[in-house]
Design an enzyme around this catalytic site. Structure first.
Site, PDB file in Angstrom:
ATOM      1  N   SER A 116       1.576   2.389   0.798  1.00 28.98           N
ATOM      2  CA  SER A 116       2.616   2.580  -0.219  1.00 28.98           C
ATOM      3  C   SER A 116       3.311   3.926  -0.058  1.00 28.98           C
ATOM      4  O   SER A 116       4.377   4.129  -0.617  1.00 28.98           O
ATOM      5  CB  SER A 116       2.044   2.429  -1.629  1.00 28.98           C
ATOM      6  OG  SER A 116       0.809   3.039  -1.742  1.00 28.98           O
ATOM      7  N   HIS A 137       4.518  -4.350   2.089  1.00 23.20           N
ATOM      8  CA  HIS A 137       4.045  -3.639   0.901  1.00 23.20           C
ATOM      9  C   HIS A 137       4.042  -4.543  -0.325  1.00 23.20           C
ATOM     10  O   HIS A 137       5.079  -4.877  -0.877  1.00 23.20           O
ATOM     11  CB  HIS A 137       4.951  -2.411   0.667  1.00 23.20           C
ATOM     12  CG  HIS A 137       4.518  -1.545  -0.473  1.00 23.20           C
ATOM     13  ND1 HIS A 137       5.381  -0.914  -1.321  1.00 23.20           N
ATOM     14  CD2 HIS A 137       3.271  -1.207  -0.906  1.00 23.20           C
ATOM     15  CE1 HIS A 137       4.701  -0.232  -2.214  1.00 23.20           C
ATOM     16  NE2 HIS A 137       3.423  -0.393  -1.988  1.00 23.20           N
ATOM     17  N   GLU A 149       7.872  -5.511  -0.146  1.00 21.04           N
ATOM     18  CA  GLU A 149       8.806  -4.682   0.618  1.00 21.04           C
ATOM     19  C   GLU A 149       8.411  -4.784   2.094  1.00 21.04           C
ATOM     20  O   GLU A 149       7.265  -4.489   2.449  1.00 21.04           O
ATOM     21  CB  GLU A 149       8.753  -3.219   0.145  1.00 21.04           C
ATOM     22  CG  GLU A 149       9.314  -3.026  -1.256  1.00 21.04           C
ATOM     23  CD  GLU A 149       9.243  -1.580  -1.749  1.00 21.04           C
ATOM     24  OE1 GLU A 149      10.154  -1.156  -2.472  1.00 21.04           O
ATOM     25  OE2 GLU A 149       8.266  -0.868  -1.427  1.00 21.04           O
ATOM     26  N   ASN A 187       8.703   2.732  -5.313  1.00 22.11           N
ATOM     27  CA  ASN A 187       7.996   3.964  -5.659  1.00 22.11           C
ATOM     28  C   ASN A 187       8.907   5.179  -5.648  1.00 22.11           C
ATOM     29  O   ASN A 187       8.549   6.232  -6.167  1.00 22.11           O
ATOM     30  CB  ASN A 187       6.804   4.187  -4.723  1.00 22.11           C
ATOM     31  CG  ASN A 187       5.609   3.359  -5.168  1.00 22.11           C
ATOM     32  OD1 ASN A 187       5.472   3.063  -6.357  1.00 22.11           O
ATOM     33  ND2 ASN A 187       4.780   2.964  -4.238  1.00 22.11           N
TER      34      ASN A 187
HETATM   35  P1  NAI Z   1      -9.193   0.334  -2.607  1.00 21.92           P
HETATM   36  O1  NAI Z   1      -9.819   1.675  -2.639  1.00 21.92           O
HETATM   37  O2  NAI Z   1      -9.377  -0.600  -3.750  1.00 21.92           O
HETATM   38  O3  NAI Z   1      -9.674  -0.444  -1.272  1.00 21.92           O
HETATM   39  C1  NAI Z   1      -9.721   0.152  -0.004  1.00 21.92           C
HETATM   40  C2  NAI Z   1     -10.816  -0.546   0.771  1.00 21.92           C
HETATM   41  O4  NAI Z   1     -10.745  -0.146   2.138  1.00 21.92           O
HETATM   42  C3  NAI Z   1     -12.224  -0.211   0.285  1.00 21.92           C
HETATM   43  O5  NAI Z   1     -12.879  -1.395  -0.032  1.00 21.92           O
HETATM   44  C4  NAI Z   1     -12.873   0.503   1.474  1.00 21.92           C
HETATM   45  O6  NAI Z   1     -14.248   0.200   1.601  1.00 21.92           O
HETATM   46  C5  NAI Z   1     -12.057  -0.061   2.629  1.00 21.92           C
HETATM   47  N1  NAI Z   1     -12.034   0.762   3.820  1.00 21.92           N
HETATM   48  C6  NAI Z   1     -11.870   2.099   3.905  1.00 21.92           C
HETATM   49  N2  NAI Z   1     -11.838   2.492   5.186  1.00 21.92           N
HETATM   50  C7  NAI Z   1     -11.996   1.368   5.945  1.00 21.92           C
HETATM   51  C8  NAI Z   1     -12.044   1.099   7.338  1.00 21.92           C
HETATM   52  N3  NAI Z   1     -11.928   2.078   8.218  1.00 21.92           N
HETATM   53  N4  NAI Z   1     -12.198  -0.181   7.763  1.00 21.92           N
HETATM   54  C9  NAI Z   1     -12.299  -1.188   6.861  1.00 21.92           C
HETATM   55  N5  NAI Z   1     -12.288  -0.988   5.534  1.00 21.92           N
HETATM   56  C10 NAI Z   1     -12.117   0.270   5.068  1.00 21.92           C
HETATM   57  O7  NAI Z   1      -7.643   0.595  -2.314  1.00 21.92           O
HETATM   58  P2  NAI Z   1      -6.378  -0.307  -2.713  1.00 21.92           P
HETATM   59  O8  NAI Z   1      -5.883   0.114  -4.043  1.00 21.92           O
HETATM   60  O9  NAI Z   1      -6.684  -1.728  -2.461  1.00 21.92           O
HETATM   61  O10 NAI Z   1      -5.293   0.223  -1.650  1.00 21.92           O
HETATM   62  C11 NAI Z   1      -5.323  -0.178  -0.306  1.00 21.92           C
HETATM   63  C12 NAI Z   1      -3.997   0.133   0.341  1.00 21.92           C
HETATM   64  O11 NAI Z   1      -2.948  -0.525  -0.362  1.00 21.92           O
HETATM   65  C13 NAI Z   1      -3.612   1.618   0.363  1.00 21.92           C
HETATM   66  O12 NAI Z   1      -2.894   1.860   1.531  1.00 21.92           O
HETATM   67  C14 NAI Z   1      -2.716   1.734  -0.860  1.00 21.92           C
HETATM   68  O13 NAI Z   1      -1.822   2.814  -0.766  1.00 21.92           O
HETATM   69  C15 NAI Z   1      -1.967   0.419  -0.808  1.00 21.92           C
HETATM   70  N6  NAI Z   1      -1.425  -0.068  -2.062  1.00 21.92           N
HETATM   71  C16 NAI Z   1      -2.113   0.040  -3.232  1.00 21.92           C
HETATM   72  C17 NAI Z   1      -1.573  -0.444  -4.424  1.00 21.92           C
HETATM   73  C18 NAI Z   1      -2.333  -0.338  -5.707  1.00 21.92           C
HETATM   74  O14 NAI Z   1      -1.703  -0.493  -6.778  1.00 21.92           O
HETATM   75  N7  NAI Z   1      -3.631  -0.113  -5.703  1.00 21.92           N
HETATM   76  C19 NAI Z   1      -0.239  -1.076  -4.454  1.00 21.92           C
HETATM   77  C20 NAI Z   1       0.365  -1.226  -3.143  1.00 21.92           C
HETATM   78  C21 NAI Z   1      -0.203  -0.705  -2.006  1.00 21.92           C
END
Ligand code: NAI
Length: 384
Positions: A116, A137, A149, A187
């Site tokens: 994001s 996105h 996006e 954003n």
């Molecule tokens: P989250 O913290 O809920 O999940 C991230 C996951 O990635 C965790 O389960 C972690 O164990 C795993 N992880 C970390 N390093 C890893 C690796 N090397 N290999 C495999 N798994 C790994 O985060 P969330 O909120 O789901 O965000 C994920 C992505 O999506 C980020 O890039 C964030 O910026 C983007 N995003 C988030 C939004 C939101 O509202 N939470 C909205 C749109 C995009």
């Protein structure tokens, strides 16, 4: 087509749910076994609720879950036509994962990042075949929010973008193509909603409850302060800081001391029991007695800043006017597309509001987009 989602957190689980619901064999890969357990349990619960509500039959729910497998091994991506990366927001971690993905998938596979705030070009920077990498996105909750996006990096092929657009459409999503710039559309433009509201409070012109009340009356589903408390002030501030820095400290996206102090105090919002407002059983909502002139001042300022930034987004070629309006209504539920809203209010009126702020504060933050001036003087017309 087989789909792989890397990261089984909030976003990855949601994206996995969408893919499996639309008939794809889907694997969710996460480095944490516990997270995969939580992801599976969460998906079972969500699908059971959809069955209860009559949105899915029991058979469909069973078939959907059967299509999803879980793995801690990135090798499980092999055979996938599309890989969507949704791990933590960390450039080095994402680049390392992309490096691994490229080792396991065919060269025909498309690799997307759900980042994001990072530049898609930088995520793809260390890839051997960056032409098949793009941003995809989604918005939270991914299965509910229609907007996606789609972001080409500098090296991305058009065929990659077309293929991702088609996948997104086949999943019932509304994709918009966005130039690889900080905050993409949503954003970035949404920063103004928070930032101008915080500015009004910082100056002591209104309370958070008053600003929320005024903006709800203008059609926003939630006021900016209750929304920041819901998202988490730490998360909201991190996005603001990253957009501010990525824009080389453009004053338009400047963070607020009020929000910084709240984060330092641990007042993160609902999740910590207090933020701009108090939460919990005995918390009382502050009473608001908002006069019409104060309400108009709040709405006029915040809406003008949103409209000006939305038009500036078009000026810089980030997206088309229609896509900016789609993004803000489908990605964050704005009551109107800001560009259409600007036309209705009148472009000269928006210019006047911003110039009066500029003449009072003498700050670069209040600068009218060149495109807004062109629209006001009829040199450009979005309709024709
Ligand atoms: P989250 O913290 O809920 O999940 C991230 C996951 O990635 C965790 O389960 C972690 O164990 C795993 N992880 C970390 N390093 C890893 C690796 N090397 N290999 C495999 N798994 C790994 O985060 P969330 O909120 O789901 O965000 C994920 C992505 O999506 C980020 O890039 C964030 O910026 C983007 N995003 C988030 C939004 C939101 O509202 N939470 C909205 C749109 C995009």
């Amino acid at each position: 087509m087989r789909i792989a989602v890397i990261g089984g957190g909030t976003m990855g689980s949601g994206i996995g749910q969408i893919a499996a619901t639309h008939g794809h064999q889907t694997v969710i890969v996460d480095s944490s076994k516990d997270q995969l357990k939580r992801s599976k349990a969460g998906l079972q619960k969500i699908l059971a609720r959809l069955v209860e509500k009559g949105r899915l039959t029991r058979d469909e729910s069973v078939a959907t879950l059967d299509r999803i497998s879980f793995s801690t091994d990135i090798e499980a991506t092999s055979g996938s036509g599309l890989v969507v990366e949704a791990i933590i927001e960390d450039l080095a971690a994402k680049q390392a994962v992309f490096d691994q993905i490229e080792k396991h998938v065919d060269s025909s596979a498309i690799i997307a990042t759900n980042t994001s705030s990072l530049s898609v070009t930088s995520v793809a920077g260390s890839c051997k075949e960056p032409q098949r990498v793009a941003g995809m996105h989604f918005f939270n909750p991914a299965p509910v929010m229609a907007l996606v996006e789609i972001v080409p990096g500098v090296a991305t092929d058009e065929s990659t973008i077309n293929a991702i657009m088609n996948v997104a459409r086949s999943w019932g999503k509304v994709p918009v193509v966005v130039k690889d710039t900080p905050g993409f559309i949503v954003n970035r433009v949404a920063r103004c909603f928070y930032s101008e509201s915080l500015r009004i409070v910082d100056e002591g012109l209104a309370t958070p409850a008053e600003v929320d009340e005024a903006l709800r009356s203008a059609g926003f589903r939630m006021g900016p302060f209750e929304l920041m408390d819901l998202i988490g002030n730490d998360i909201n501030l991190a996005v603001t800081r990253s957009v501010f820095a990525a824009f080389h400290f453009d004053q338009r996206y400047k963070p607020s001391f009020t929000q910084e102090r709240l984060v330092e105090a641990g007042r993160l919002g609902r999740k910590s029991g207090s933020g701009y407002f108090m939460y919990g059983d005995d918390a009382e909502k502050p009473a608001v007695d908002l006069g019409s002139s104060k309400a108009a001042m709040i709405i006029d300022r915040v809406v003008a800043m949103i409209i000006n930034d939305a038009i500036d987004t078009v000026f810089w070629g980030v997206a088309s006017p229609g896509d900016v309006d789609i993004a803000m209504t489908k990605g964050v539920n704005y009551p109107r597309g800001p560009i259409e809203w600007g036309k209705e209010i009148g472009y000269p009126v928006i210019i006047e509001r911003i110039e009066s702020l500029r003449s009072r504060y003498m700050e670069d933050r209040y600068r009218v987009s060149p495109l807004l001036r062109d629209l006001a003087s009829n040199q450009v017309d979005f309709d024709g």
